[in-house]
Design a protein around this motif. Structure first.
Motif, PDB file in Angstrom:
ATOM      1  N   ALA A  33       0.833  -1.205   0.000  1.00 39.03           N
ATOM      2  CA  ALA A  33       0.000   0.000   0.000  1.00 39.03           C
ATOM      3  C   ALA A  33       0.869   1.258   0.000  1.00 39.03           C
ATOM      4  O   ALA A  33       0.580   2.220  -0.715  1.00 39.03           O
ATOM      5  CB  ALA A  33      -0.930  -0.001   1.205  1.00 39.03           C
ATOM      6  N   ARG A  34       1.951   1.240   0.785  1.00 35.04           N
ATOM      7  CA  ARG A  34       2.857   2.394   0.805  1.00 35.04           C
ATOM      8  C   ARG A  34       3.545   2.576  -0.541  1.00 35.04           C
ATOM      9  O   ARG A  34       3.707   3.695  -1.025  1.00 35.04           O
ATOM     10  CB  ARG A  34       3.886   2.245   1.919  1.00 35.04           C
ATOM     11  CG  ARG A  34       3.319   2.525   3.292  1.00 35.04           C
ATOM     12  CD  ARG A  34       4.418   2.713   4.332  1.00 35.04           C
ATOM     13  NE  ARG A  34       5.314   1.574   4.436  1.00 35.04           N
ATOM     14  CZ  ARG A  34       5.141   0.527   5.219  1.00 35.04           C
ATOM     15  NH1 ARG A  34       4.068   0.463   5.992  1.00 35.04           N
ATOM     16  NH2 ARG A  34       6.022  -0.461   5.260  1.00 35.04           N
ATOM     17  N   ALA A  35       3.954   1.475  -1.160  1.00 33.50           N
ATOM     18  CA  ALA A  35       4.609   1.553  -2.468  1.00 33.50           C
ATOM     19  C   ALA A  35       3.643   2.087  -3.526  1.00 33.50           C
ATOM     20  O   ALA A  35       4.019   2.906  -4.369  1.00 33.50           O
ATOM     21  CB  ALA A  35       5.143   0.188  -2.880  1.00 33.50           C
ATOM     22  N   THR A  36       2.407   1.646  -3.473  1.00 34.86           N
ATOM     23  CA  THR A  36       1.404   2.123  -4.419  1.00 34.86           C
ATOM     24  C   THR A  36       1.160   3.613  -4.237  1.00 34.86           C
ATOM     25  O   THR A  36       1.079   4.373  -5.209  1.00 34.86           O
ATOM     26  CB  THR A  36       0.084   1.346  -4.232  1.00 34.86           C
ATOM     27  OG1 THR A  36       0.340  -0.036  -4.453  1.00 34.86           O
ATOM     28  CG2 THR A  36      -0.985   1.824  -5.185  1.00 34.86           C
ATOM     29  N   SER A  37       1.064   4.048  -2.990  1.00 29.79           N
ATOM     30  CA  SER A  37       0.851   5.461  -2.700  1.00 29.79           C
ATOM     31  C   SER A  37       2.025   6.305  -3.199  1.00 29.79           C
ATOM     32  O   SER A  37       1.830   7.362  -3.804  1.00 29.79           O
ATOM     33  CB  SER A  37       0.655   5.649  -1.197  1.00 29.79           C
ATOM     34  OG  SER A  37       0.538   7.010  -0.877  1.00 29.79           O
ATOM     35  N   ALA A  38       3.240   5.827  -2.957  1.00 23.99           N
ATOM     36  CA  ALA A  38       4.422   6.558  -3.417  1.00 23.99           C
ATOM     37  C   ALA A  38       4.461   6.631  -4.940  1.00 23.99           C
ATOM     38  O   ALA A  38       4.802   7.681  -5.509  1.00 23.99           O
ATOM     39  CB  ALA A  38       5.685   5.896  -2.882  1.00 23.99           C
ATOM     40  N   ALA A  39       4.101   5.544  -5.614  1.00 20.14           N
ATOM     41  CA  ALA A  39       4.089   5.542  -7.079  1.00 20.14           C
ATOM     42  C   ALA A  39       3.049   6.518  -7.618  1.00 20.14           C
ATOM     43  O   ALA A  39       3.302   7.228  -8.595  1.00 20.14           O
ATOM     44  CB  ALA A  39       3.816   4.137  -7.596  1.00 20.14           C
ATOM     45  N   ARG A  40       1.885   6.567  -6.976  1.00 23.01           N
ATOM     46  CA  ARG A  40       0.852   7.518  -7.413  1.00 23.01           C
ATOM     47  C   ARG A  40       1.326   8.958  -7.232  1.00 23.01           C
ATOM     48  O   ARG A  40       1.092   9.813  -8.086  1.00 23.01           O
ATOM     49  CB  ARG A  40      -0.435   7.295  -6.627  1.00 23.01           C
ATOM     50  CG  ARG A  40      -1.249   6.158  -7.130  1.00 23.01           C
ATOM     51  CD  ARG A  40      -2.662   6.181  -6.550  1.00 23.01           C
ATOM     52  NE  ARG A  40      -3.381   5.016  -6.993  1.00 23.01           N
ATOM     53  CZ  ARG A  40      -3.787   4.033  -6.213  1.00 23.01           C
ATOM     54  NH1 ARG A  40      -3.551   4.089  -4.923  1.00 23.01           N
ATOM     55  NH2 ARG A  40      -4.435   3.006  -6.705  1.00 23.01           N
ATOM     56  N   GLU A  41       1.975   9.229  -6.102  1.00 26.73           N
ATOM     57  CA  GLU A  41       2.479  10.583  -5.855  1.00 26.73           C
ATOM     58  C   GLU A  41       3.518  10.971  -6.902  1.00 26.73           C
ATOM     59  O   GLU A  41       3.504  12.096  -7.413  1.00 26.73           O
ATOM     60  CB  GLU A  41       3.087  10.674  -4.459  1.00 26.73           C
ATOM     61  CG  GLU A  41       2.060  10.658  -3.352  1.00 26.73           C
ATOM     62  CD  GLU A  41       2.697  10.631  -1.973  1.00 26.73           C
ATOM     63  OE1 GLU A  41       3.920  10.905  -1.867  1.00 26.73           O
ATOM     64  OE2 GLU A  41       1.982  10.336  -1.005  1.00 26.73           O
ATOM     65  N   ARG A  42       4.423  10.041  -7.232  1.00 24.99           N
ATOM     66  CA  ARG A  42       5.444  10.335  -8.248  1.00 24.99           C
ATOM     67  C   ARG A  42       4.808  10.545  -9.616  1.00 24.99           C
ATOM     68  O   ARG A  42       5.226  11.408 -10.381  1.00 24.99           O
ATOM     69  CB  ARG A  42       6.462   9.201  -8.319  1.00 24.99           C
ATOM     70  CG  ARG A  42       7.324   9.008  -7.101  1.00 24.99           C
ATOM     71  CD  ARG A  42       8.292  10.162  -6.858  1.00 24.99           C
ATOM     72  NE  ARG A  42       9.152  10.457  -7.948  1.00 24.99           N
ATOM     73  CZ  ARG A  42      10.398  10.046  -8.088  1.00 24.99           C
ATOM     74  NH1 ARG A  42      10.934   9.292  -7.177  1.00 24.99           N
ATOM     75  NH2 ARG A  42      11.099  10.393  -9.136  1.00 24.99           N
ATOM     76  N   ALA A  43       3.794   9.756  -9.949  1.00 21.42           N
ATOM     77  CA  ALA A  43       3.110   9.912 -11.236  1.00 21.42           C
ATOM     78  C   ALA A  43       2.396  11.254 -11.308  1.00 21.42           C
ATOM     79  O   ALA A  43       2.439  11.936 -12.343  1.00 21.42           O
ATOM     80  CB  ALA A  43       2.124   8.770 -11.453  1.00 21.42           C
ATOM     81  N   ASP A  44       1.755  11.656 -10.211  1.00 18.69           N
ATOM     82  CA  ASP A  44       1.090  12.964 -10.182  1.00 18.69           C
ATOM     83  C   ASP A  44       2.107  14.087 -10.326  1.00 18.69           C
ATOM     84  O   ASP A  44       1.867  15.072 -11.039  1.00 18.69           O
ATOM     85  CB  ASP A  44       0.311  13.142  -8.880  1.00 18.69           C
ATOM     86  CG  ASP A  44      -0.915  12.253  -8.801  1.00 18.69           C
ATOM     87  OD1 ASP A  44      -1.363  11.757  -9.858  1.00 18.69           O
ATOM     88  OD2 ASP A  44      -1.424  12.050  -7.674  1.00 18.69           O
ATOM     89  N   GLU A  45       3.242  13.947  -9.659  1.00 24.86           N
ATOM     90  CA  GLU A  45       4.296  14.955  -9.753  1.00 24.86           C
ATOM     91  C   GLU A  45       4.838  15.050 -11.177  1.00 24.86           C
ATOM     92  O   GLU A  45       5.039  16.146 -11.713  1.00 24.86           O
ATOM     93  CB  GLU A  45       5.424  14.588  -8.787  1.00 24.86           C
ATOM     94  CG  GLU A  45       6.540  15.587  -8.717  1.00 24.86           C
ATOM     95  CD  GLU A  45       7.604  15.148  -7.730  1.00 24.86           C
ATOM     96  OE1 GLU A  45       8.794  15.312  -8.056  1.00 24.86           O
ATOM     97  OE2 GLU A  45       7.254  14.647  -6.654  1.00 24.86           O
ATOM     98  N   ALA A  46       5.053  13.904 -11.822  1.00 26.01           N
ATOM     99  CA  ALA A  46       5.536  13.889 -13.203  1.00 26.01           C
ATOM    100  C   ALA A  46       4.515  14.515 -14.143  1.00 26.01           C
ATOM    101  O   ALA A  46       4.880  15.247 -15.070  1.00 26.01           O
ATOM    102  CB  ALA A  46       5.854  12.456 -13.632  1.00 26.01           C
TER     103      ALA A  46
END
Length: 91
Positions: A33-46
């Motif tokens: 869940a933490r990895a998924t959240s971090a990936a979503r945050e990075r995708a939003d930032e990109a």
């Protein structure tokens, strides 16, 4: 004490193993869940970065249309030379 109603050592070990497996599964679920959240945050930032760069490019083209046209023609000409060189080099 009736031996049929008491837990055996094997049952105790099985229960402890089950509890350990459940704790490990919970930990793995939390990590995922933490990895998924971090990936979503990075995708939003990109995505925000790409939108801002696209806006910058659009403003630059609107401010300097002739220079932008010359750059586009030069890049297209260079790309055409590269493609033709690759295609003719195969023969």
């Amino acid at each position: 004490m009736n031996p049929s109603f008491t837990a055996t050592n094997g049952e105790n070990i099985a229960d402890e193993t089950t509890r350990r497996a459940e704790r490990m599964a919970d930990a793995a679920s939390d990590t995922a869940a933490r990895a998924t959240s971090a990936a979503r945050e990075r995708a939003d930032e990109a995505q925000r970065w790409a939108k801002s760069r696209w806006g910058d490019l659009q403003r630059t083209v609107e401010a300097q249309p002739y220079q932008s046209s010359i750059w586009a023609l030069g890049i297209g000409f260079a790309a055409g030379l590269l493609v033709m060189g690759l295609l003719l080099g195969r023969r």
